[in-house]
Scaffold this motif. Structure first.
Motif, PDB file in Angstrom:
ATOM      1  N   LEU A  33       0.813  -1.212   0.000  1.00  0.00           N
ATOM      2  CA  LEU A  33       0.000   0.000   0.000  1.00  0.00           C
ATOM      3  C   LEU A  33       0.850   1.267   0.000  1.00  0.00           C
ATOM      4  CD1 LEU A  33      -2.834   1.228   0.036  1.00  0.00           C
ATOM      5  CD2 LEU A  33      -2.772   1.105   2.535  1.00  0.00           C
ATOM      6  N   ASN A  34       1.854   1.312   0.836  1.00  0.00           N
ATOM      7  CA  ASN A  34       2.690   2.505   0.921  1.00  0.00           C
ATOM      8  C   ASN A  34       3.774   2.541  -0.154  1.00  0.00           C
ATOM      9  OD1 ASN A  34       1.331   3.566   3.187  1.00  0.00           O
ATOM     10  ND2 ASN A  34       2.514   2.255   4.563  1.00  0.00           N
ATOM     11  N   ALA A  35       3.989   1.413  -0.822  1.00  0.00           N
ATOM     12  CA  ALA A  35       5.005   1.358  -1.876  1.00  0.00           C
ATOM     13  C   ALA A  35       4.448   1.774  -3.236  1.00  0.00           C
ATOM     14  CB  ALA A  35       5.590  -0.056  -1.964  1.00  0.00           C
ATOM     15  N   LEU A  36       3.163   1.513  -3.461  1.00  0.00           N
ATOM     16  CA  LEU A  36       2.562   1.820  -4.760  1.00  0.00           C
ATOM     17  C   LEU A  36       2.409   3.331  -4.944  1.00  0.00           C
ATOM     18  CD1 LEU A  36      -0.303  -0.839  -5.057  1.00  0.00           C
ATOM     19  CD2 LEU A  36       1.989  -0.923  -6.059  1.00  0.00           C
ATOM     20  N   PRO A  37       2.351   3.785  -6.202  1.00  0.00           N
ATOM     21  CA  PRO A  37       2.094   5.210  -6.457  1.00  0.00           C
ATOM     22  C   PRO A  37       0.729   5.619  -5.916  1.00  0.00           C
ATOM     23  CG  PRO A  37       2.800   4.074  -8.464  1.00  0.00           C
ATOM     24  CD  PRO A  37       2.534   3.015  -7.447  1.00  0.00           C
ATOM     25  N   LYS A  38       0.587   6.883  -5.626  1.00  0.00           N
ATOM     26  CA  LYS A  38      -0.703   7.395  -5.183  1.00  0.00           C
ATOM     27  C   LYS A  38      -1.712   7.289  -6.330  1.00  0.00           C
ATOM     28  CE  LYS A  38       0.709   8.517  -1.090  1.00  0.00           C
ATOM     29  NZ  LYS A  38       0.252   7.713   0.087  1.00  0.00           N
TER      30      LYS A  38
END
Length: 308
Positions: A33-38
């Protein structure tokens, strides 16, 4: 009925220099979740600000490899949601392949945005949805397969549920319930199905994005079909195989004006597909099909009475 040779498709990719097997989707112990692009859209909930807890997979040391294929063409309104719903399952042994037919909208930019987490993607002209799906599966190396169209998405924890079902039952085919999401009214409709029996396999019922199967039983899509390609595949793929109905909702299908199932302009295409299907010796006759439909109506009524 003439089916393509997926080995030939595979060799075409190899001649292009594509190294096989493809890389798996990166797995992070803390989740993606925190690794993927916004996301482009300012939304919350699944699959925008939520993910499957990667800790659920700690109950086993290894998990079977899943190959998910997404055919796509000009679906930039939905594509990012589809991609995130696959990646944020945080499945530890995942191969994700996207075959885009050379979209003219913003689909390519979305694919580039998530390319680091996609095993393989391309955006170039193809010969339609069936061809795109076959291209994708020609690259597959998973133990179990599925495809999800780029205007549908998986529900949270669905891949964990499906992989667990394969492991616990040693079955060939796992399928479940689904939701239809009306994009105008923003309303969800739960779609349940009865357990699939061989005699009633000719009744459309299996929810395509909620279906998964073992690589050993896979067969190519009949590419001449335009709309009913999943239904025809089940006629060949499911009959006589061991299968398990998971009584959970595994996917969401968008109901919108351009969807083949709701576009009135597609009515003739559906009719043409069914004429082709019932004209083949392998699938029987229209008369037999109508008789099965009649018996299935009785079956459905009895099932409802017994499960009140």
């Amino acid at each position: 009925m003439q089916l393509p040779d997926l080995k030939q498709y595979r060799s075409t990719f190899e001649k292009k220099g594509i190294s096989l097997p493809l890389p798996s989707v990166p797995f992070e112990q803390k989740g993606l979740l925190n690794a993927l692009p916004k996301p482009n859209l300012n939304q919350t909930g699944w699959p925008w600000t939520q993910e499957t807890d990667p800790k659920v997979y700690s109950i086993r040391g290894s998990w079977p490899k899943l190959t998910i294929v997404s055919p796509s063409f000009n679906q930039d309104k939905f594509l990012e949601q589809t991609i995130r719903s696959v990646l944020l399952q945080n499945y530890p042994n995942l191969e994700y392949i996207i075959i885009d037919g050379g979209s003219t909208d913003d689909s390519k930019q979305i694919l580039e945005k998530y390319s680091r987490w996609i095993s393989y993607w391309q955006s170039e002209k193809d010969e339609g949805q069936g061809h795109a799906i076959n291209l994708g599966f020609s690259l597959a190396s998973g133990n179990h397969y599925a495809w999800i169209n780029s205007d549908d998405y998986y529900t949270k924890d669905s891949l964990f549920t499906v992989a667990s079902a394969f492991l616990s039952s040693q079955t060939d085919f796992v399928y479940g319930y689904g939701y239809n999401l009306n994009t105008v009214k923003n309303e969800l409709e739960l779609v349940k199905i009865l357990p699939v029996r061989d005699y009633f396999i000719k009744i459309p019922g299996i929810i395509q994005p909620s279906a998964f199967w073992s690589a050993g039983i896979h067969q190519p899509i009949w590419e001449e079909l335009h709309c009913a390609l999943d239904f025809e595949l089940w006629l060949r793929l499911v009959k006589g195989r061991s299968r398990r109905l998971v009584k959970k909702t595994l996917s969401v299908a968008h109901v919108h004006d351009d969807a083949k199932t709701s576009d009135p302009k597609m009515k003739q295409k559906w009719h043409e597909d069914h004429l082709k299907i019932w004209s083949t010796e392998a699938h029987g006759t229209v008369h037999e099909w109508k008789r099965i439909i009649f018996l299935n109506r009785i079956r459905q009524k009895l099932y409802k009475l017994l499960h009140l």
